[in-house]
Motif scaffolding. Structure first.
Motif, PDB file in Angstrom:
ATOM      1  N   UNK A   5      73.912   5.098  43.030  1.00  0.00           N
ATOM      2  CA  UNK A   5      72.294   5.282  42.027  1.00  0.00           C
ATOM      3  C   UNK A   5      71.924   4.092  41.793  1.00  0.00           C
ATOM      4  N   UNK A   6      70.614   3.809  43.181  1.00  0.00           N
ATOM      5  CA  UNK A   6      70.014   2.885  43.264  1.00  0.00           C
ATOM      6  C   UNK A   6      69.105   2.834  41.824  1.00  0.00           C
ATOM      7  N   UNK A   7      68.481   1.515  40.961  1.00  0.00           N
ATOM      8  CA  UNK A   7      66.913   1.794  40.476  1.00  0.00           C
ATOM      9  C   UNK A   7      66.400   1.038  41.040  1.00  0.00           C
ATOM     10  N   UNK A  15      64.879   1.836  34.525  1.00  0.00           N
ATOM     11  CA  UNK A  15      63.631   2.216  35.114  1.00  0.00           C
ATOM     12  C   UNK A  15      63.339   1.572  36.638  1.00  0.00           C
ATOM     13  N   UNK A  16      62.019   1.741  36.867  1.00  0.00           N
ATOM     14  CA  UNK A  16      61.865   1.806  38.099  1.00  0.00           C
ATOM     15  C   UNK A  16      62.159   3.517  38.995  1.00  0.00           C
ATOM     16  N   UNK A  17      62.373   3.546  40.597  1.00  0.00           N
ATOM     17  CA  UNK A  17      62.953   4.638  40.639  1.00  0.00           C
ATOM     18  C   UNK A  17      63.918   5.027  41.086  1.00  0.00           C
ATOM     19  N   UNK A  18      64.856   5.914  40.286  1.00  0.00           N
ATOM     20  CA  UNK A  18      66.515   6.365  40.906  1.00  0.00           C
ATOM     21  C   UNK A  18      66.836   6.874  42.804  1.00  0.00           C
ATOM     22  N   UNK A  19      67.145   6.714  43.369  1.00  0.00           N
ATOM     23  CA  UNK A  19      67.207   6.780  44.691  1.00  0.00           C
ATOM     24  C   UNK A  19      68.543   7.069  44.699  1.00  0.00           C
ATOM     25  N   UNK A  20      69.353   8.322  45.539  1.00  0.00           N
ATOM     26  CA  UNK A  20      70.724   8.291  45.546  1.00  0.00           C
ATOM     27  C   UNK A  20      71.420   7.605  46.963  1.00  0.00           C
ATOM     28  N   UNK A  68      59.859  12.586  55.423  1.00  0.00           N
ATOM     29  CA  UNK A  68      58.928  11.737  57.160  1.00  0.00           C
ATOM     30  C   UNK A  68      59.486  10.192  56.259  1.00  0.00           C
ATOM     31  N   UNK A  69      59.242   9.487  55.555  1.00  0.00           N
ATOM     32  CA  UNK A  69      58.956   8.624  55.193  1.00  0.00           C
ATOM     33  C   UNK A  69      58.831   8.580  53.451  1.00  0.00           C
ATOM     34  N   UNK A  70      59.633   7.474  53.547  1.00  0.00           N
ATOM     35  CA  UNK A  70      59.746   6.899  51.875  1.00  0.00           C
ATOM     36  C   UNK A  70      60.259   5.637  51.625  1.00  0.00           C
ATOM     37  N   UNK A  71      59.579   5.008  50.587  1.00  0.00           N
ATOM     38  CA  UNK A  71      59.861   3.991  50.087  1.00  0.00           C
ATOM     39  C   UNK A  71      60.909   3.424  49.279  1.00  0.00           C
ATOM     40  N   UNK A  72      61.497   3.903  48.056  1.00  0.00           N
ATOM     41  CA  UNK A  72      61.863   3.366  47.252  1.00  0.00           C
ATOM     42  C   UNK A  72      63.250   3.999  47.596  1.00  0.00           C
ATOM     43  N   UNK A  73      63.512   5.214  47.804  1.00  0.00           N
ATOM     44  CA  UNK A  73      65.204   4.426  48.490  1.00  0.00           C
ATOM     45  C   UNK A  73      65.051   4.128  50.288  1.00  0.00           C
ATOM     46  N   UNK A  74      64.747   3.660  50.611  1.00  0.00           N
ATOM     47  CA  UNK A  74      64.831   3.074  51.732  1.00  0.00           C
ATOM     48  C   UNK A  74      64.766   1.164  50.967  1.00  0.00           C
ATOM     49  N   UNK A  75      64.691   1.142  50.419  1.00  0.00           N
ATOM     50  CA  UNK A  75      64.495  -0.457  49.596  1.00  0.00           C
ATOM     51  C   UNK A  75      66.310  -0.093  49.042  1.00  0.00           C
ATOM     52  N   UNK A  76      66.266   1.329  48.473  1.00  0.00           N
ATOM     53  CA  UNK A  76      68.043   1.255  47.501  1.00  0.00           C
ATOM     54  C   UNK A  76      68.677   0.698  49.099  1.00  0.00           C
ATOM     55  N   UNK A  77      68.464   1.721  49.718  1.00  0.00           N
ATOM     56  CA  UNK A  77      70.102   1.930  51.239  1.00  0.00           C
ATOM     57  C   UNK A  77      69.676   0.223  51.488  1.00  0.00           C
ATOM     58  N   UNK A 244      68.239  -2.257  41.348  1.00  0.00           N
ATOM     59  CA  UNK A 244      69.435  -2.498  40.572  1.00  0.00           C
ATOM     60  C   UNK A 244      69.970  -1.494  40.524  1.00  0.00           C
ATOM     61  N   UNK A 245      71.648  -1.278  40.842  1.00  0.00           N
ATOM     62  CA  UNK A 245      73.022  -0.952  41.332  1.00  0.00           C
ATOM     63  C   UNK A 245      72.892  -0.254  40.150  1.00  0.00           C
TER      64      UNK A 245
END
Length: 253
Positions: A5-7, A15-20, A68-77, A244-245
């Motif tokens: 889980x990454x913010x 804060x920010x957007x959490x992504x699995x 088809x496109x996601x920024x915050x989960x790409x950043x998290x990855x 942030x992880x």
């Protein structure tokens, strides 16, 4: 398999957007990935095949649908994997570079075109100056940042629109912030997304033209909030953010 889980788009936890982020040894079944995303309940969960040579296959799922496109989960990855990465996605190959605690993502620009659509009761209290549509979303320009910050949208009205989601935006209201925005996608299971990288692929061309500058800083004014640096370069947009992880563990099911 490992799961994180990454913010995203923040330099502090919660804060920010959490992504699995789920690390795969091989491509996974779509139904299974959708079930994992529904279980985690984040606005997006990313699934990346880490063993692939060259560009790594990457897919994103909300709790109810693939996108088809996601920024915050790409950043998290990219944050989880570290270093520079290239991801193969439904929106083409996406290149990410890491430096100085920031991840920079090379995304396709999604310029909007004016449309004759009235948001109606979807955005109470908002004085609408401009309405346009990109590839995925409706873009609504409000009179002031205060209207964006104080907005309580009619989610049922937004859900009925024939778009992935709706972005409402206005000029920035504090030093260092060029524009503010919020993003709503109830039809995709995300009533309000805390910070939306892909929406900035549309926000960047609009504000670059309006403000006469190609490098800008956006604040997504959701309750969690986040900062996105954008740079327009022809038909591409560089989105930059921190991450942030929050936790990591093993996925057993």
């Amino acid at each position: 398999m490992r799961m994180y889980l990454v913010d995203s788009f923040t330099d502090r936890a919660f804060a920010g957007n959490p992504a699995g982020v789920v690390l795969l040894d091989s491509p996974a079944d779509e139904t299974w990935m959708q079930s994992v995303a529904a279980e985690l309940k984040h606005s997006e969960t990313a699934f990346v095949v880490t063993t692939a040579e060259g560009a790594k296959p990457l897919r994103w799922f909300t709790p109810v649908a693939e996108v088809a496109l996601c920024g915050h989960a790409t950043l998290a990855t990219a944050h989880v994997l570290g270093g520079d990465q290239i991801f193969r996605t439904k929106s083409g190959d996406l290149r990410c570079t890491a430096a100085d605690g920031w991840v920079r993502m090379d995304f396709p620009a999604d310029p909007s075109e004016p449309v004759d659509v009235a948001p109606g009761d979807a955005l109470p209290g908002v004085t609408v100056e401009h309405v346009a549509k990109g590839r995925f979303d409706l873009l609504v320009v409000a009179e002031s940042a205060a209207q964006v910050r104080e907005l309580v949208p009619d989610l049922a009205a937004i859900r009925a629109m024939d778009v992935r989601g709706l972005t409402v935006t206005a000029p920035g209201d504090r030093d260092g912030i060029d524009f503010v925005s919020r993003f709503f996608a109830p039809a995709k299971g995300v009533d309000e997304d805390p910070v939306t990288g892909s929406a900035h692929c549309t926000l960047a061309p609009y504000w670059a033209q309006r403000l006469g500058r190609k490098k800008l800083v956006g604040e997504q004014a959701s309750p969690r909030g986040g900062i996105v640096r954008v740079a327009l370069d022809g038909d591409r947009v560089t989105l930059a953010g921190q991450a942030v992880t929050v936790f990591s563990g093993d996925l057993h099911a």
